[in-house]
Design a protein around this motif. Structure first.
Motif, PDB file in Angstrom:
ATOM      1  N   PHE A   1       0.811  -1.221   0.000  1.00 21.38           N
ATOM      2  CA  PHE A   1       0.000   0.000   0.000  1.00 21.38           C
ATOM      3  C   PHE A   1       0.844   1.271   0.000  1.00 21.38           C
ATOM      4  CE2 PHE A   1      -2.542  -3.214   2.290  1.00 21.38           C
ATOM      5  CZ  PHE A   1      -3.527  -3.372   1.331  1.00 21.38           C
ATOM      6  N   TYR A   2       2.051   1.187  -0.553  1.00 21.59           N
ATOM      7  CA  TYR A   2       2.945   2.354  -0.596  1.00 21.59           C
ATOM      8  C   TYR A   2       2.333   3.490  -1.417  1.00 21.59           C
ATOM      9  CZ  TYR A   2       7.006   5.191  -1.856  1.00 21.59           C
ATOM     10  OH  TYR A   2       7.859   6.229  -2.070  1.00 21.59           O
ATOM     11  N   TYR A   3       1.864   3.169  -2.622  1.00 20.89           N
ATOM     12  CA  TYR A   3       1.315   4.213  -3.497  1.00 20.89           C
ATOM     13  C   TYR A   3      -0.025   4.722  -2.982  1.00 20.89           C
ATOM     14  CZ  TYR A   3       5.112   3.165  -6.648  1.00 20.89           C
ATOM     15  OH  TYR A   3       6.361   3.002  -7.179  1.00 20.89           O
ATOM     16  N   GLU A   4      -0.804   3.843  -2.372  1.00 26.91           N
ATOM     17  CA  GLU A   4      -2.070   4.278  -1.788  1.00 26.91           C
ATOM     18  C   GLU A   4      -1.826   5.268  -0.641  1.00 26.91           C
ATOM     19  OE1 GLU A   4      -1.224   1.171  -2.494  1.00 26.91           O
ATOM     20  OE2 GLU A   4      -2.880   0.167  -3.502  1.00 26.91           O
ATOM     21  N   LEU A   5      -0.781   4.999   0.141  1.00 21.94           N
ATOM     22  CA  LEU A   5      -0.429   5.917   1.229  1.00 21.94           C
ATOM     23  C   LEU A   5       0.030   7.275   0.688  1.00 21.94           C
ATOM     24  CD1 LEU A   5       1.447   3.477   3.634  1.00 21.94           C
ATOM     25  CD2 LEU A   5      -0.757   4.593   4.044  1.00 21.94           C
ATOM     26  N   LYS A   6       0.741   7.255  -0.428  1.00 18.44           N
ATOM     27  CA  LYS A   6       1.182   8.529  -1.022  1.00 18.44           C
ATOM     28  C   LYS A   6      -0.014   9.323  -1.544  1.00 18.44           C
ATOM     29  CE  LYS A   6       4.592   8.042  -3.950  1.00 18.44           C
ATOM     30  NZ  LYS A   6       5.816   7.826  -4.728  1.00 18.44           N
TER      31      LYS A   6
ATOM     32  N   ALA B   1      -3.729  13.954  -0.587  1.00 16.23           N
ATOM     33  CA  ALA B   1      -5.090  14.403  -0.263  1.00 16.23           C
ATOM     34  C   ALA B   1      -5.118  15.080   1.109  1.00 16.23           C
ATOM     35  CB  ALA B   1      -6.050  13.215  -0.295  1.00 16.23           C
ATOM     36  N   TRP B   2      -4.378  14.533   2.058  1.00 16.35           N
ATOM     37  CA  TRP B   2      -4.314  15.132   3.402  1.00 16.35           C
ATOM     38  C   TRP B   2      -3.664  16.517   3.352  1.00 16.35           C
ATOM     39  CZ3 TRP B   2       0.028  16.063   6.650  1.00 16.35           C
ATOM     40  CH2 TRP B   2      -0.287  16.407   7.959  1.00 16.35           C
ATOM     41  N   LEU B   3      -2.635  16.677   2.534  1.00 15.52           N
ATOM     42  CA  LEU B   3      -1.992  17.989   2.388  1.00 15.52           C
ATOM     43  C   LEU B   3      -2.960  19.033   1.859  1.00 15.52           C
ATOM     44  CD1 LEU B   3       1.504  17.194   0.782  1.00 15.52           C
ATOM     45  CD2 LEU B   3       1.049  17.886   3.131  1.00 15.52           C
ATOM     46  N   LEU B   4      -3.802  18.625   0.894  1.00 11.27           N
ATOM     47  CA  LEU B   4      -4.693  19.562   0.218  1.00 11.27           C
ATOM     48  C   LEU B   4      -5.972  19.873   0.971  1.00 11.27           C
ATOM     49  CD1 LEU B   4      -4.548  18.429  -3.496  1.00 11.27           C
ATOM     50  CD2 LEU B   4      -3.942  20.647  -2.584  1.00 11.27           C
ATOM     51  N   SER B   5      -6.410  18.969   1.794  1.00  7.39           N
ATOM     52  CA  SER B   5      -7.733  19.078   2.400  1.00  7.39           C
ATOM     53  C   SER B   5      -7.885  20.354   3.221  1.00  7.39           C
ATOM     54  CB  SER B   5      -7.986  17.865   3.295  1.00  7.39           C
ATOM     55  OG  SER B   5      -9.194  18.037   3.998  1.00  7.39           O
ATOM     56  N   PRO B   6      -8.976  21.113   2.975  1.00  5.66           N
ATOM     57  CA  PRO B   6      -9.213  22.310   3.783  1.00  5.66           C
ATOM     58  C   PRO B   6      -9.627  21.964   5.215  1.00  5.66           C
ATOM     59  CG  PRO B   6     -10.978  22.013   2.187  1.00  5.66           C
ATOM     60  CD  PRO B   6      -9.965  20.961   1.908  1.00  5.66           C
ATOM     61  N   TYR B   7     -10.020  20.716   5.451  1.00  7.36           N
ATOM     62  CA  TYR B   7     -10.425  20.292   6.796  1.00  7.36           C
ATOM     63  C   TYR B   7      -9.218  19.908   7.647  1.00  7.36           C
ATOM     64  CZ  TYR B   7     -14.823  20.154   4.329  1.00  7.36           C
ATOM     65  OH  TYR B   7     -15.902  20.493   3.566  1.00  7.36           O
ATOM     66  N   THR B   8      -8.282  19.178   7.060  1.00  8.16           N
ATOM     67  CA  THR B   8      -7.102  18.759   7.820  1.00  8.16           C
ATOM     68  C   THR B   8      -6.009  19.817   7.805  1.00  8.16           C
ATOM     69  OG1 THR B   8      -6.143  17.667   5.888  1.00  8.16           O
ATOM     70  CG2 THR B   8      -7.519  16.322   7.346  1.00  8.16           C
ATOM     71  N   LYS B   9      -5.937  20.614   6.724  1.00  5.30           N
ATOM     72  CA  LYS B   9      -4.897  21.642   6.562  1.00  5.30           C
ATOM     73  C   LYS B   9      -3.513  21.041   6.803  1.00  5.30           C
ATOM     74  CE  LYS B   9      -7.975  25.382   7.773  1.00  5.30           C
ATOM     75  NZ  LYS B   9      -8.301  26.459   8.696  1.00  5.30           N
TER      76      LYS B   9
END
Length: 197
Positions: free
Chosen positions: A63-68, A73-81
């Motif tokens: 799941f290396y590529y799935e984690l990337k 997505a986590w970097l971009l998310s306005p909720y997680t910032k």
């Protein structure tokens, strides 16, 4: 398949989407958006640099590529910032404490690279000149063939029947027409007719 999916999602969501919103931030001149997207691009540059090395050693990890994909997505998310969080907690304090050393290293690298560029440029010109002379002297390549054809033509036009060299004729260019030199004659040929070309 998962590698292609990662490359596609990284291109769309990791690069084009943030680039478009960076454009909108520049257009609207919103300082808050400037800061947000600058933090993202700094984190994304560090992520891209790190993944160059992690791809070599960790691509076999399940799941290396799935984690990337999830990380982008986590970097971009306005909720997680995510990009803002990473920048404020880790990147900014680290760069602030090492800024002077980094600047000094960059200045030294700039000076060394300029000196190296000048040094290798001179060596490159010397190597190119040597290669051209070697090719011409050994009769290799199109340049040497061209040079040889000119020199053979010149030699045949300046040698008389007796084989004694005569000074080379001068080519005169007038307007759009070019007059070709007449072959030099030796003293044994005589005057001949004036209608020869």
């Amino acid at each position: 398949f998962i590698v292609c999916l990662f490359v596609f999602s990284r291109l769309i969501f990791g690069t084009l989407y943030p680039a478009y919103y960076s454009y909108k931030a520049v257009k609207s001149k919103d300082i808050k958006e400037y800061v947000k997207w600058m933090m993202y691009w700094i984190i994304f540059a560090l992520f891209t640099t790190a993944e160059t090395f992690t791809d070599i050693f960790l691509c076999w990890f399940p799941f290396y590529y799935e984690l990337k994909i999830a990380f982008v997505a986590w970097l971009l998310s306005p909720y997680t910032k995510g990009s803002s969080l990473l920048y404020r907690k880790f990147v900014h304090p680290t760069l602030s404490s090492k800024e002077k050393e980094i600047d000094d290293c960059l200045i030294q690298a700039k000076d060394r690279s300029y000196d190296a560029l000048v040094h290798f440029g001179k060596r490159g010109l010397n190597v190119a000149a040597t290669a051209a002379v070697m090719a011409a002297s050994k009769g290799q390549g199109a340049l040497s063939e061209r040079l040889r054809s000119f020199s053979m033509q010149d030699l045949s036009s300046i040698r008389g029947d007796s084989g004694s060299p005569v000074p080379a004729p001068v080519t005169v260019r007038t307007g759009s027409k070019q007059s070709h030199p007449k072959p030099a004659r030796s003293a044994s040929e005589g005057t001949g007719s004036s209608g020869e070309c």
